[in-house]
Design a protein around this motif. Sequence first.
Motif, PDB file in Angstrom:
ATOM      1  N   LEU A 205      32.187   8.913  57.899  1.00 29.08           N
ATOM      2  CA  LEU A 205      32.594  10.297  58.112  1.00 29.08           C
ATOM      3  C   LEU A 205      33.505  10.740  56.977  1.00 29.08           C
ATOM      4  CD1 LEU A 205      33.052  12.964  59.640  1.00 29.08           C
ATOM      5  CD2 LEU A 205      34.818  11.775  60.993  1.00 29.08           C
ATOM      6  N   THR A 404      26.071  20.858  57.072  1.00 28.61           N
ATOM      7  CA  THR A 404      25.824  19.829  58.082  1.00 28.61           C
ATOM      8  C   THR A 404      24.956  20.379  59.199  1.00 28.61           C
ATOM      9  OG1 THR A 404      27.763  20.372  59.430  1.00 28.61           O
ATOM     10  CG2 THR A 404      28.080  18.782  57.639  1.00 28.61           C
ATOM     11  N   ASP A 407      25.315  18.291  64.594  1.00 31.50           N
ATOM     12  CA  ASP A 407      25.893  16.998  64.983  1.00 31.50           C
ATOM     13  C   ASP A 407      26.743  16.398  63.869  1.00 31.50           C
ATOM     14  OD1 ASP A 407      24.032  16.092  63.137  1.00 31.50           O
ATOM     15  OD2 ASP A 407      22.931  14.813  64.534  1.00 31.50           O
ATOM     16  N   MET A 408      26.997  17.165  62.800  1.00 29.23           N
ATOM     17  CA  MET A 408      27.865  16.825  61.672  1.00 29.23           C
ATOM     18  C   MET A 408      27.216  15.890  60.654  1.00 29.23           C
ATOM     19  SD  MET A 408      30.491  18.673  62.273  1.00 29.23           S
ATOM     20  CE  MET A 408      29.462  19.826  63.197  1.00 29.23           C
ATOM     21  N   ARG A 409      25.934  15.576  60.790  1.00 30.42           N
ATOM     22  CA  ARG A 409      25.275  14.812  59.746  1.00 30.42           C
ATOM     23  C   ARG A 409      25.045  15.696  58.525  1.00 30.42           C
ATOM     24  NH1 ARG A 409      20.118  11.770  61.881  1.00 30.42           N
ATOM     25  NH2 ARG A 409      19.873  13.711  63.082  1.00 30.42           N
ATOM     26  N   ASN A 420      23.230   8.378  58.102  1.00 27.04           N
ATOM     27  CA  ASN A 420      24.509   7.921  58.670  1.00 27.04           C
ATOM     28  C   ASN A 420      25.713   8.420  57.893  1.00 27.04           C
ATOM     29  OD1 ASN A 420      24.071   6.320  56.403  1.00 27.04           O
ATOM     30  ND2 ASN A 420      24.931   4.460  57.342  1.00 27.04           N
ATOM     31  N   LEU A 422      28.255  11.588  57.651  1.00 23.18           N
ATOM     32  CA  LEU A 422      28.713  12.762  58.369  1.00 23.18           C
ATOM     33  C   LEU A 422      29.858  13.418  57.602  1.00 23.18           C
ATOM     34  CD1 LEU A 422      28.203  10.227  60.583  1.00 23.18           C
ATOM     35  CD2 LEU A 422      28.379  12.155  62.149  1.00 23.18           C
ATOM     36  N   ALA A 455      31.605  14.647  65.457  1.00 27.25           N
ATOM     37  CA  ALA A 455      31.230  13.554  64.552  1.00 27.25           C
ATOM     38  C   ALA A 455      31.401  12.199  65.225  1.00 27.25           C
ATOM     39  CB  ALA A 455      32.064  13.622  63.278  1.00 27.25           C
ATOM     40  N   THR A 458      28.425  11.614  67.427  1.00 26.12           N
ATOM     41  CA  THR A 458      27.232  11.281  66.643  1.00 26.12           C
ATOM     42  C   THR A 458      27.323   9.876  66.062  1.00 26.12           C
ATOM     43  OG1 THR A 458      26.964  13.612  66.062  1.00 26.12           O
ATOM     44  CG2 THR A 458      25.796  12.012  64.704  1.00 26.12           C
TER      45      THR A 458
END
Length: 471
Positions: A205, A404, A407-409, A420, A422, A455, A458
């Motif tokens: 993240l 993004t 889901d913040m990806r 993977n 974020l 995040a 997710t």
Amino acid sequence: MNGPLRTMRRAARVEADVHVAVAIVGGGACGLTAALMLHDAGVDCVVLERDALPSGSTALSSGFIPAPGTRAQRAHGVTGDSAARFAADIQAKARGRAAPALVDAYATAIGPALDALQQRHGLEWLLLDGFLYPGHSVRRMHALPQKTGRALMAVLHAAAGAAGIPILTQAVVDTLVLDSAQRVLGIDYLRPDGRRETLGCAALLLACNGFGGNAQMVRTLLPEMAEARFCGHVGNDGSAIAWGRSLGARLRDLGGYQGHGSWVTPHGALMSWAVMMAGAVQVNGAGQRFHDETQGYSEAALHVLAQPQGIAWNLFDAPLLALARSFPDFCEAEAAGALRRCPSVAALADCIGCKPSVLQRTLDTVRAASAAPDGRVFARGLDAPYFAVKVTGALFHTQGGLDTAPDMRVLRRDGTPLANLLAAGGAAGGVSGDAASGYLSGNGLLSAVAGGYIAARTATTIVQSREAPTS
């Protein structure tokens, strides 16, 4: 356009002594909220922070967070608010130019996020009462009792410590390690003694920063703020954008930012815009009002900077002084000598350096209790003694960044999400559109806390899917 030296390296596998489920770059409100939510989900994580003590933009903010449907809102008897109503307010301020999916995601997540922080980690929210911040149709602004960003950071940091979450400070992450399919395998970071270390992770993240502290990026992307005082954190150097460009990620709303038209000068403190919303006015060096103060403090920065020497004066009276003193930032500015007390219009004009007759006409307009030429409606006039604070316009933080999914990806340029990686908070594009006028009060911490909350959810799914046995 120059940015920080942030690189990537390719590898089939990461050579690291330590592996963690989730690595979080940045220990501000976004990173710590995510870490606390991951802890609650039973997912191990490490927060990497460049400073000796986590602070970031959050510590320099007022610490106010808008949210609908919270326990605090209900306790104050506020009804009729909802995620849909909040989303509508966000879009109205942004003139429909904020990303709809993100607006809905943040407006839905922020209430549960604040309640989770309160119920599980002891953050006691109060609802700011007595006035509405620009653009909000209902009272939904939350703060800790101390009403400062410093207090918010201190409480989040203490909560992370109580949860046993590792926070690795003075760790400057400069390299992302990815495989040929653009899956993040780990990160390289620099320690104060010059050592380089690597941390492996199942998900990463980026909760690090915007670019307000990078003067060249500001000149290129936000030319109208090139000469403005930057009052954010120096760590806002554009790292996330630099990584995004290298990755071929999509960027969004790079023209969006939060300015503020009430930066006390030369003392260097923030005067709350709540005083403006309650009846204070801004005048320039000639003693004239020059904008509708109730439209918002972010766009007010440009209005103030357009005045001679980029200077304005906040004018108010004793009842409004009492309101101002309920905010610690103002008390600090007053203690530093920023407050001027003037027993008459003549004395106030002398303080400002304008003609008394011009200032008197300005105050008479306010006292008329009717719509001013710019559309503002005043409930009452200002009464002697008068109080004045000298201010300028400032840049606080940027609102654009990595695009993004909800889901913040992080998204590639073609709109597909990276597996993977974020991003949230200052690293990601927010919900203010692409201009200062789109900033709804509290949007910065909204995206930080709601983004961190989402995040974490997710990242938990990513980690659990990797751990699930295959048949």
